[in-house]
Scaffold this motif. Structure first.
Motif, PDB file in Angstrom:
ATOM      1  N   PHE A 111      -3.643   6.077   5.299  1.00  0.00           N
ATOM      2  CA  PHE A 111      -4.386   5.292   6.319  1.00  0.00           C
ATOM      3  C   PHE A 111      -5.639   4.511   5.665  1.00  0.00           C
ATOM      4  CE2 PHE A 111      -3.152   9.136   9.002  1.00  0.00           C
ATOM      5  CZ  PHE A 111      -2.340   8.257   9.959  1.00  0.00           C
ATOM      6  N   GLY A 112      -5.458   4.200   4.498  1.00  0.00           N
ATOM      7  CA  GLY A 112      -6.240   3.386   3.752  1.00  0.00           C
ATOM      8  C   GLY A 112      -7.486   3.934   2.790  1.00  0.00           C
ATOM      9  N   GLY A 113      -7.647   3.169   1.798  1.00  0.00           N
ATOM     10  CA  GLY A 113      -8.589   3.599   0.941  1.00  0.00           C
ATOM     11  C   GLY A 113      -8.127   3.836  -0.476  1.00  0.00           C
ATOM     12  N   ARG A 114      -8.606   3.563  -1.637  1.00  0.00           N
ATOM     13  CA  ARG A 114      -8.470   3.920  -2.829  1.00  0.00           C
ATOM     14  C   ARG A 114      -9.593   4.298  -3.704  1.00  0.00           C
ATOM     15  NH1 ARG A 114      -7.583  -1.148  -6.774  1.00  0.00           N
ATOM     16  NH2 ARG A 114      -9.825  -0.931  -6.658  1.00  0.00           N
ATOM     17  N   LEU A 133       0.827  -1.137  -0.124  1.00  0.00           N
ATOM     18  CA  LEU A 133      -0.041  -0.007   0.076  1.00  0.00           C
ATOM     19  C   LEU A 133       0.849   1.255  -0.001  1.00  0.00           C
ATOM     20  CD1 LEU A 133      -3.148   0.661   2.041  1.00  0.00           C
ATOM     21  CD2 LEU A 133      -1.375   2.448   2.191  1.00  0.00           C
ATOM     22  N   TYR A 134       1.921   1.183   0.811  1.00  0.00           N
ATOM     23  CA  TYR A 134       2.494   2.762   1.108  1.00  0.00           C
ATOM     24  C   TYR A 134       3.494   2.793  -0.240  1.00  0.00           C
ATOM     25  CZ  TYR A 134       1.565   2.969   5.869  1.00  0.00           C
ATOM     26  OH  TYR A 134       0.744   2.990   7.024  1.00  0.00           O
ATOM     27  N   PHE A 135       4.077   1.714  -0.894  1.00  0.00           N
ATOM     28  CA  PHE A 135       4.796   1.690  -2.162  1.00  0.00           C
ATOM     29  C   PHE A 135       4.016   2.319  -3.211  1.00  0.00           C
ATOM     30  CE2 PHE A 135       5.289  -0.071  -6.449  1.00  0.00           C
ATOM     31  CZ  PHE A 135       6.916   0.319  -6.860  1.00  0.00           C
ATOM     32  N   LEU A 136       2.763   1.998  -3.518  1.00  0.00           N
ATOM     33  CA  LEU A 136       1.588   2.544  -4.579  1.00  0.00           C
ATOM     34  C   LEU A 136       1.365   4.049  -3.881  1.00  0.00           C
ATOM     35  CD1 LEU A 136      -0.492  -0.559  -4.873  1.00  0.00           C
ATOM     36  CD2 LEU A 136       0.706   0.189  -6.562  1.00  0.00           C
ATOM     37  N   LEU A 137       1.297   4.262  -2.673  1.00  0.00           N
ATOM     38  CA  LEU A 137       0.790   5.555  -2.290  1.00  0.00           C
ATOM     39  C   LEU A 137       2.134   6.487  -2.801  1.00  0.00           C
ATOM     40  CD1 LEU A 137      -0.742   7.789  -0.643  1.00  0.00           C
ATOM     41  CD2 LEU A 137       0.405   6.928   1.315  1.00  0.00           C
ATOM     42  N   HIS A 194     -10.256  12.025   2.573  1.00  0.00           N
ATOM     43  CA  HIS A 194      -9.383  13.086   2.316  1.00  0.00           C
ATOM     44  C   HIS A 194      -8.765  13.564   3.533  1.00  0.00           C
ATOM     45  CE1 HIS A 194     -10.934  12.978  -1.881  1.00  0.00           C
ATOM     46  NE2 HIS A 194      -9.857  13.518  -2.161  1.00  0.00           N
ATOM     47  N   VAL A 195      -9.576  13.742   4.530  1.00  0.00           N
ATOM     48  CA  VAL A 195      -8.886  14.392   5.712  1.00  0.00           C
ATOM     49  C   VAL A 195      -7.839  13.347   6.461  1.00  0.00           C
ATOM     50  CG1 VAL A 195      -9.577  14.945   8.251  1.00  0.00           C
ATOM     51  CG2 VAL A 195     -11.114  15.909   6.334  1.00  0.00           C
ATOM     52  N   ARG A 196      -8.349  12.100   6.599  1.00  0.00           N
ATOM     53  CA  ARG A 196      -7.273  10.970   6.941  1.00  0.00           C
ATOM     54  C   ARG A 196      -5.894  11.089   5.961  1.00  0.00           C
ATOM     55  NH1 ARG A 196     -12.008   7.610   7.219  1.00  0.00           N
ATOM     56  NH2 ARG A 196     -11.515   6.867   5.134  1.00  0.00           N
ATOM     57  N   ASP A 197      -6.249  11.392   4.676  1.00  0.00           N
ATOM     58  CA  ASP A 197      -4.832  11.311   3.791  1.00  0.00           C
ATOM     59  C   ASP A 197      -4.039  12.595   4.256  1.00  0.00           C
ATOM     60  OD1 ASP A 197      -3.450  10.458   1.414  1.00  0.00           O
ATOM     61  OD2 ASP A 197      -4.012  12.446   0.673  1.00  0.00           O
ATOM     62  N   GLY A 198      -4.737  13.605   4.454  1.00  0.00           N
ATOM     63  CA  GLY A 198      -3.995  14.870   4.765  1.00  0.00           C
ATOM     64  C   GLY A 198      -3.225  14.712   6.040  1.00  0.00           C
ATOM     65  N   LEU A 199      -3.960  14.265   7.167  1.00  0.00           N
ATOM     66  CA  LEU A 199      -3.239  14.000   8.285  1.00  0.00           C
ATOM     67  C   LEU A 199      -1.931  12.755   8.209  1.00  0.00           C
ATOM     68  CD1 LEU A 199      -3.024  14.197  11.409  1.00  0.00           C
ATOM     69  CD2 LEU A 199      -4.655  12.155  11.767  1.00  0.00           C
ATOM     70  N   ILE A 224     -13.974   1.961  12.887  1.00  0.00           N
ATOM     71  CA  ILE A 224     -13.819   2.777  14.162  1.00  0.00           C
ATOM     72  C   ILE A 224     -12.413   3.192  14.145  1.00  0.00           C
ATOM     73  CG2 ILE A 224     -13.323   2.369  16.576  1.00  0.00           C
ATOM     74  CD1 ILE A 224     -15.639   0.009  16.491  1.00  0.00           C
ATOM     75  N   GLU A 225     -11.398   2.665  13.579  1.00  0.00           N
ATOM     76  CA  GLU A 225     -10.077   3.019  13.499  1.00  0.00           C
ATOM     77  C   GLU A 225     -10.162   4.487  12.639  1.00  0.00           C
ATOM     78  OE1 GLU A 225      -7.482   0.124  12.428  1.00  0.00           O
ATOM     79  OE2 GLU A 225      -7.501  -0.977  14.499  1.00  0.00           O
ATOM     80  N   GLN A 226     -10.703   4.135  11.429  1.00  0.00           N
ATOM     81  CA  GLN A 226     -10.668   5.293  10.462  1.00  0.00           C
ATOM     82  C   GLN A 226     -11.382   6.308  11.027  1.00  0.00           C
ATOM     83  OE1 GLN A 226     -11.787   3.663   6.487  1.00  0.00           O
ATOM     84  NE2 GLN A 226      -9.760   3.237   6.104  1.00  0.00           N
TER      85      GLN A 226
END
Length: 610
Positions: free
Chosen positions: A582-585, A4-8, A100-105, A359-361
């Motif tokens: 933090f996940g999602g595509r 996941l992190y590689f693709l990100l 998008h907020v999680r991605d910004g964090l 819950i985590e997200q």
């Protein structure tokens, strides 16, 4: 996780390379603007897959620009009507906004802390040039592995010990280790060993291991390969450091946090989901891998079964602002849910895992909101882009729902058709319909002609009744095909277009036949349903065009076409995903449907202005 992190990271690198900073305004729509940078991003990352002899980059650019303008016009009108605060918008868009907020964090809390220096690069490059050939001793028992290590430390030969053990059968050839393929700590330990040296016992998930470096192989690297290797080293280091920062954040942030759910609602939801999926499997409505999948209309069925009172009950009991069942279901269906097994136990386990992840997200999103991540310029831009697209879709659906055809109109249309010659455009399409963007990408890379299109559709289209026919829909009035019919109307035989975002998924079409035939009418009673369908489509098309022209005049539209034409922008003809922190595509940008039929009428209206 590393994948996941590689693709990100690859998306971030890709984004930085192909999108140089451009802030020239190329279009104005009301109080909104489209810069060249924004247009470049949207255009290059939206596949303009339109194979025909008439395709030109210049024409594709202008069609896409006016399609985006239509999207923004309808979004402005939606805001004016208050649809941006409607419950429907909140339920459908909130999950994407939080993503998008999680991605910004993630960028703020994790990515910003990732760094490396010249020494890290040189170390990685040196390891990239050297492969290790390894043998190993293995044991489930710590005492036994320590005894083997003592023997080696006392002078015993590694090969002699290995020859007496069962794991020798798996080592006819040594293991070959390359840089970046193992956990970093183990890799550091192995590369520190000289040829002929062995490691201390290492605890792995399966048991205990002692590694032995049988040979260090130095590879010859050309000057051209050197730059490629350096790029791989940078990616590997970034991925590892990102993963390490993520794990550090995860342990710290979630320590001591506990959130419970309503057990009665949980088991009721499990049973409802199980019943729907079981019905799908019994009816043969499954995916290629025998998985039954929940669809948007299933959400309505589940909500109806629960009723408004239960939907409003707290389901996930956060200490502050618990989530209602209705709010959870909106997230649940946004993420999608499918299963090949539909027993109560399997559905409960999958649903429990989904709730844990949710819950985590949600906790991370709330942390991001608390820090004001949603107000960062780049996050606001991303959210606004997707928000406009969602509002556009809601407005278009609202317009479609508002179309009414009366019995009187059907009778008048029938009488006119009886007296005059009225033609009906019918088209025959090959279609690949899929829920998967990976399948879309494979299709765009695979199909070259009608034969390859049919072969791909036979294996991948989700319209099961067309698989045996290579995805062929058969001659159908364009009025019966909705968005596909509107697009096919302007296509030539042999043209391919897509992907088109439909309620059912993503569609790629190829036109193989087109007929403009005179209507041969039977009795009014027999023709009523077909005429109503045709009239509804005509009314919708006319209303959509007229309303868009009206909105363009209401809010004002200006386009610097010359800058766009001279920009040198070219479509990448590929589907690009954005892997969110933090996940999602999601797709890298929203997929905006082509809609240019309003442009000529608007230009004519503009000529009438004093």
């Amino acid at each position: 996780m590393r994948r996941l992190y590689f693709l990100l990271l690859m998306f971030m690198i890709f984004n930085a390379v192909i999108f140089p900073q451009q802030d020239k305004v190329v279009a104005k729509i009301g109080n909104q603007t489209i810069t060249l940078d924004e247009f470049r991003k949207r255009y290059q990352l939206t596949p303009q897959y339109e194979r025909s002899g008439q395709y030109t980059e210049e024409a594709a650019i202008m069609k896409f620009m006016y399609s985006i303008i239509a999207e923004k016009l309808w979004a402005l009108e939606a805001e004016n009507l208050g649809m941006d605060t409607s419950s429907l918008m909140q339920n459908t868009f909130k999950a994407l906004e939080k993503m998008h907020v999680r991605d910004g964090l993630f960028r703020s809390e994790i990515e910003s802390k990732v760094s490396y220096n010249e020494n890290d690069l040189m170390t990685g490059l040196q390891r990239m040039r050297t492969d290790l050939k390894l043998l190993f001793l293995f044991s489930f028992d710590e005492d036994e592995i320590n005894s083997l290590y003592s023997k080696l430390a006392g002078g015993a030969k590694f090969d002699s010990l290995l020859a007496t053990r069962s794991e020798v059968q798996f080592q006819e050839e040594p293991l070959i280790i390359e840089f970046g393929k193992l956990d970093e700590d183990i890799e550091n330990m192995l590369y520190s060993l000289k040829q002929g040296e062995f490691s201390k016992p290492v605890k792995e998930t399966e048991g205990w291991l002692i590694y032995f470096v049988k040979e260090r192989v130095d590879k010859y690297i050309t000057a051209d390969e050197q730059q490629k290797l350096l790029s791989k080293v940078k990616t590997t280091i970034k991925t590892r450091r990102t993963d390490a920062e993520y794990q550090k954040f995860y342990r710290s942030f979630f320590s001591g946090k506990r959130v419970e759910t309503d057990g009665l609602i949980f088991w009721s939801l499990v049973e409802k989901v199980r019943n729907i999926l079981q019905t799908k499997k019994d009816s043969g409505l499954v995916l290629k891998n025998n998985e039954a999948k929940l669809r948007p209309d299933d959400l309505l069925a589940i909500e109806k079964e629960f009723g408004p009172d239960t939907l409003a009950m707290p389901f996930i009991k956060f200490p502050d602002q618990p989530l209602t069942l209705k709010e959870f279901l909106a997230y649940f269906f946004f993420e999608g849910f499918f299963s090949d097994q539909v027993t109560t136990e399997i559905i409960a386990a999958k649903l429990n895992a989904r709730i844990k992840g949710m819950i985590e997200q949600e906790l991370i999103a709330r942390e991001g909101m608390k820090r004001g991540i949603q107000n960062l310029p780049e996050v606001k831009e991303d959210i606004q882009r997707w928000r406009d697209n969602y509002l556009y879709q809601l407005m278009i659906q609202s317009l479609m729902d508002s179309v009414i055809v009366t019995d009187k109109e059907i009778t008048e249309f029938y009488q006119k058709a009886s007296e005059d010659t009225i033609s009906s455009l019918r088209v025959n399409l090959l279609e690949i319909l899929t829920d998967s963007l990976e399948v879309v990408e494979k299709a765009l890379n695979h199909i070259t002609d009608e034969k390859s299109f049919r072969e791909f559709a036979s294996n991948h289209t989700k319209r099961l009744w067309t698989r045996g026919r290579g995805g062929e829909l058969g001659l159908t009035p364009v009025s019966s095909l909705g968005e596909l019919g509107r697009i096919a109307r302007d296509m030539n035989i042999g043209d391919v277009y897509g992907p088109v975002k439909l309620d059912e998924g993503y569609s790629i079409i190829r036109l193989i036949e087109k007929r403009d035939e005179s209507l041969a009418l039977n009795s009014l009673e027999e023709e009523s349903a077909g005429l109503k369908e045709s009239l509804t489509a005509q009314k919708y098309d006319n209303m959509l065009i007229d309303k868009t022209v009206s909105l363009a005049r209401k809010y004002g539209v200006t386009v610097d076409e010359q800058v766009l034409i001279n920009s040198g922008i070219k479509n990448l003809q590929m589907v690009v995903f954005r892997y969110m922190g933090f996940g999602g595509r999601i797709t890298a940008v929203p997929l905006t449907p082509r809609f240019i039929e309003w442009v000529d009428p608007w230009r004519e209206k503009q000529k009438e202005l004093p």
